[in-house]
Motif scaffolding. Structure first.
Motif, PDB file in Angstrom:
ATOM      1  N   TRP A  61       0.848  -1.200   0.000  1.00 19.61           N
ATOM      2  CA  TRP A  61       0.000   0.000   0.000  1.00 19.61           C
ATOM      3  C   TRP A  61       0.878   1.243   0.000  1.00 19.61           C
ATOM      4  CZ3 TRP A  61      -5.211   0.323  -0.441  1.00 19.61           C
ATOM      5  CH2 TRP A  61      -5.974  -0.826  -0.190  1.00 19.61           C
ATOM      6  N   HIS A  62       0.395   2.320  -0.627  1.00 21.10           N
ATOM      7  CA  HIS A  62       1.050   3.630  -0.552  1.00 21.10           C
ATOM      8  C   HIS A  62       0.469   4.366   0.650  1.00 21.10           C
ATOM      9  CE1 HIS A  62       1.193   8.009  -1.521  1.00 21.10           C
ATOM     10  NE2 HIS A  62       2.470   7.681  -1.563  1.00 21.10           N
ATOM     11  N   PHE A  63       1.343   4.804   1.554  1.00 19.79           N
ATOM     12  CA  PHE A  63       0.936   5.484   2.793  1.00 19.79           C
ATOM     13  C   PHE A  63       0.991   6.989   2.599  1.00 19.79           C
ATOM     14  CE2 PHE A  63       2.484   6.864   7.186  1.00 19.79           C
ATOM     15  CZ  PHE A  63       1.213   6.901   7.734  1.00 19.79           C
ATOM     16  N   ILE A  64      -0.053   7.676   3.067  1.00 23.96           N
ATOM     17  CA  ILE A  64      -0.123   9.134   3.026  1.00 23.96           C
ATOM     18  C   ILE A  64      -0.147   9.636   4.469  1.00 23.96           C
ATOM     19  CG2 ILE A  64      -1.444  11.130   2.225  1.00 23.96           C
ATOM     20  CD1 ILE A  64      -2.723   8.483   0.460  1.00 23.96           C
ATOM     21  N   PRO A  65       1.016  10.027   5.018  1.00 22.05           N
ATOM     22  CA  PRO A  65       1.060  10.499   6.408  1.00 22.05           C
ATOM     23  C   PRO A  65       0.303  11.817   6.583  1.00 22.05           C
ATOM     24  CG  PRO A  65       3.261   9.992   5.571  1.00 22.05           C
ATOM     25  CD  PRO A  65       2.335   9.992   4.408  1.00 22.05           C
ATOM     26  N   GLU A  66      -0.449  11.915   7.679  1.00 22.59           N
ATOM     27  CA  GLU A  66      -1.218  13.121   7.975  1.00 22.59           C
ATOM     28  C   GLU A  66      -0.740  13.819   9.245  1.00 22.59           C
ATOM     29  OE1 GLU A  66      -5.271  11.723   7.942  1.00 22.59           O
ATOM     30  OE2 GLU A  66      -4.997  10.860   5.938  1.00 22.59           O
ATOM     31  N   TYR A  67      -0.335  13.035  10.244  1.00 28.05           N
ATOM     32  CA  TYR A  67       0.181  13.606  11.487  1.00 28.05           C
ATOM     33  C   TYR A  67       0.938  12.547  12.273  1.00 28.05           C
ATOM     34  CZ  TYR A  67      -4.079  11.602  13.637  1.00 28.05           C
ATOM     35  OH  TYR A  67      -5.079  10.760  14.049  1.00 28.05           O
ATOM     36  N   ILE A  68       1.520  12.972  13.368  1.00 28.34           N
ATOM     37  CA  ILE A  68       2.280  12.096  14.263  1.00 28.34           C
ATOM     38  C   ILE A  68       1.422  11.843  15.499  1.00 28.34           C
ATOM     39  CG2 ILE A  68       4.347  11.936  15.727  1.00 28.34           C
ATOM     40  CD1 ILE A  68       5.576  14.010  13.657  1.00 28.34           C
ATOM     41  N   SER A  69       1.346  10.595  15.933  1.00 28.15           N
ATOM     42  CA  SER A  69       0.582  10.302  17.151  1.00 28.15           C
ATOM     43  C   SER A  69       1.481  10.107  18.363  1.00 28.15           C
ATOM     44  CB  SER A  69      -0.307   9.068  16.969  1.00 28.15           C
ATOM     45  OG  SER A  69       0.483   7.924  16.771  1.00 28.15           O
ATOM     46  N   GLY A  70       2.770   9.936  18.127  1.00 29.25           N
ATOM     47  CA  GLY A  70       3.651   9.794  19.269  1.00 29.25           C
ATOM     48  C   GLY A  70       5.079   9.474  18.882  1.00 29.25           C
ATOM     49  N   ILE A  71       5.959   9.720  19.824  1.00 33.06           N
ATOM     50  CA  ILE A  71       7.367   9.349  19.704  1.00 33.06           C
ATOM     51  C   ILE A  71       7.657   8.498  20.940  1.00 33.06           C
ATOM     52  CG2 ILE A  71       9.746  10.177  19.588  1.00 33.06           C
ATOM     53  CD1 ILE A  71       8.595  12.805  18.386  1.00 33.06           C
ATOM     54  N   TYR A  72       8.138   7.296  20.712  1.00 31.74           N
ATOM     55  CA  TYR A  72       8.247   6.301  21.769  1.00 31.74           C
ATOM     56  C   TYR A  72       9.688   5.804  21.908  1.00 31.74           C
ATOM     57  CZ  TYR A  72       3.309   6.311  20.687  1.00 31.74           C
ATOM     58  OH  TYR A  72       2.025   6.710  20.453  1.00 31.74           O
ATOM     59  N   ARG A  73      10.097   5.600  23.148  1.00 37.52           N
ATOM     60  CA  ARG A  73      11.390   4.978  23.436  1.00 37.52           C
ATOM     61  C   ARG A  73      11.098   3.676  24.150  1.00 37.52           C
ATOM     62  NH1 ARG A  73      14.990   3.964  27.339  1.00 37.52           N
ATOM     63  NH2 ARG A  73      13.648   4.878  28.915  1.00 37.52           N
ATOM     64  N   TRP A  74      11.541   2.579  23.546  1.00 37.96           N
ATOM     65  CA  TRP A  74      11.355   1.265  24.153  1.00 37.96           C
ATOM     66  C   TRP A  74      12.720   0.682  24.450  1.00 37.96           C
ATOM     67  CZ3 TRP A  74      10.829  -3.871  21.289  1.00 37.96           C
ATOM     68  CH2 TRP A  74      10.581  -4.911  22.196  1.00 37.96           C
ATOM     69  N   ASP A  75      12.994   0.518  25.727  1.00 39.20           N
ATOM     70  CA  ASP A  75      14.249  -0.060  26.182  1.00 39.20           C
ATOM     71  C   ASP A  75      14.040  -1.555  26.335  1.00 39.20           C
ATOM     72  OD1 ASP A  75      16.764  -0.501  27.180  1.00 39.20           O
ATOM     73  OD2 ASP A  75      16.416   0.514  29.086  1.00 39.20           O
ATOM     74  N   GLN A  76      14.578  -2.317  25.401  1.00 36.51           N
ATOM     75  CA  GLN A  76      14.432  -3.771  25.414  1.00 36.51           C
ATOM     76  C   GLN A  76      15.623  -4.339  26.191  1.00 36.51           C
ATOM     77  OE1 GLN A  76      14.689  -5.711  21.603  1.00 36.51           O
ATOM     78  NE2 GLN A  76      13.224  -7.267  22.198  1.00 36.51           N
ATOM     79  N   SER A  77      15.503  -4.320  27.496  1.00 33.19           N
ATOM     80  CA  SER A  77      16.635  -4.671  28.350  1.00 33.19           C
ATOM     81  C   SER A  77      17.101  -6.109  28.158  1.00 33.19           C
ATOM     82  CB  SER A  77      16.301  -4.418  29.819  1.00 33.19           C
ATOM     83  OG  SER A  77      15.116  -5.103  30.169  1.00 33.19           O
ATOM     84  N   SER A  78      16.207  -7.009  27.737  1.00 30.22           N
ATOM     85  CA  SER A  78      16.612  -8.407  27.563  1.00 30.22           C
ATOM     86  C   SER A  78      17.649  -8.575  26.456  1.00 30.22           C
ATOM     87  CB  SER A  78      15.396  -9.284  27.269  1.00 30.22           C
ATOM     88  OG  SER A  78      14.802  -8.902  26.033  1.00 30.22           O
ATOM     89  N   THR A  79      17.684  -7.645  25.491  1.00 31.63           N
ATOM     90  CA  THR A  79      18.664  -7.726  24.403  1.00 31.63           C
ATOM     91  C   THR A  79      19.650  -6.563  24.422  1.00 31.63           C
ATOM     92  OG1 THR A  79      17.250  -6.507  22.882  1.00 31.63           O
ATOM     93  CG2 THR A  79      17.034  -8.927  22.889  1.00 31.63           C
ATOM     94  N   ASN A  80      19.516  -5.700  25.423  1.00 29.39           N
ATOM     95  CA  ASN A  80      20.374  -4.522  25.540  1.00 29.39           C
ATOM     96  C   ASN A  80      20.257  -3.599  24.320  1.00 29.39           C
ATOM     97  OD1 ASN A  80      22.099  -2.929  27.060  1.00 29.39           O
ATOM     98  ND2 ASN A  80      23.923  -3.757  26.063  1.00 29.39           N
ATOM     99  N   ARG A  81      19.022  -3.527  23.772  1.00 29.12           N
ATOM    100  CA  ARG A  81      18.764  -2.633  22.644  1.00 29.12           C
ATOM    101  C   ARG A  81      17.674  -1.643  23.024  1.00 29.12           C
ATOM    102  NH1 ARG A  81      17.716  -6.097  17.390  1.00 29.12           N
ATOM    103  NH2 ARG A  81      16.092  -6.908  18.725  1.00 29.12           N
TER     104      ARG A  81
END
Length: 150
Positions: A61-81
Motif C-alpha cells: 500500500w502507498h501510505f499518506i502520512p497526515e500527522y504524528i501520534s507519538g514518539i516512543y522509546r522502548w528499552d528492550q533490556s533483555s537484548t540490551n537494545r
C-alpha cells in the motif's frame, strides 16, 4: 576510543479503515508476530519518507502520512537494545496486489484493536498496542514537528 551508544531509529504507520488497522504478520526472532508497517530509518531519508517506504515494502500500500501520534522509546533490556519510534497516522491508497513483500513478511492484514489486544503475546513489541491506543485517544502532532536539516 569507545563506541557511542545509539538507539535504533524506527518509524511506524498507523492506518485505520472501518475500525480495523493495517498490520503485518511477520517472522521476528523465529516467531510469527503482528506489527504495524514499520522499520528502520535508512541513510539520507526523512522520517516521513521512511514511513512511506516501509509501508509500501511491507504491505504493498502507498501510505499518506497526515500527522504524528507519538514518539516512543522502548528499552528492550533483555537484548540490551533501545528503539526510538516515530508513529505516523494517515491513510493509504494505490494497492499493488502483485508487489512482493519484504523478506520476513508473511502478509498484510486488517485487524481490530480488540483482535490485537486478545493476542498480546503475538505483538512484536509493547509499542504496537500503545501506538493504536494513543491514536484512538486522539493524540495528534503536526508533521512539521519534524525538521530535516541539510
Amino acid at each position: 576510543m569507545t563506541d557511542i551508544w545509539k538507539p535504533h531509529a524506527t518509524v511506524a504507520a498507523i492506518i485505520e479503515r472501518d475500525n480495523q488497522f493495517l498490520m503485518v504478520e511477520e517472522i521476528a526472532g523465529g516467531q510469527t508476530v503482528y506489527n504495524q508497517p514499520a522499520g528502520h530509518l535508512d541513510p539520507n531519508e526523512s522520517l516521513v519518507e521512511a514511513a512511506v517506504r516501509e509501508t509500501r515494502e511491507e504491505t504493498a500500500w502507498h501510505f499518506i502520512p497526515e500527522y504524528i501520534s507519538g514518539i516512543y522509546r522502548w528499552d528492550q533490556s533483555s537484548t540490551n537494545r533501545c528503539f526510538l519510534r516515530v508513529a505516523f497516522v494517515g491513510s493509504c491508497d494505490d494497492y499493488k496486489k502483485e508487489q512482493p513483500l519484504d523478506d520476513g513478511i508473511i502478509r498484510a492484514l486488517w485487524l481490530t484493536r480488540e483482535e490485537l489486544a486478545a493476542q498480546t503475546e503475538k505483538l512484536r513489541s509493547p509499542m504496537v498496542l500503545r501506538c493504536i491506543d494513543d491514536y484512538l485517544s486522539g493524540i495528534k502532532y503536526p508533521l512539521d514537528l519534524l525538521t530535516d536539516i541539510q
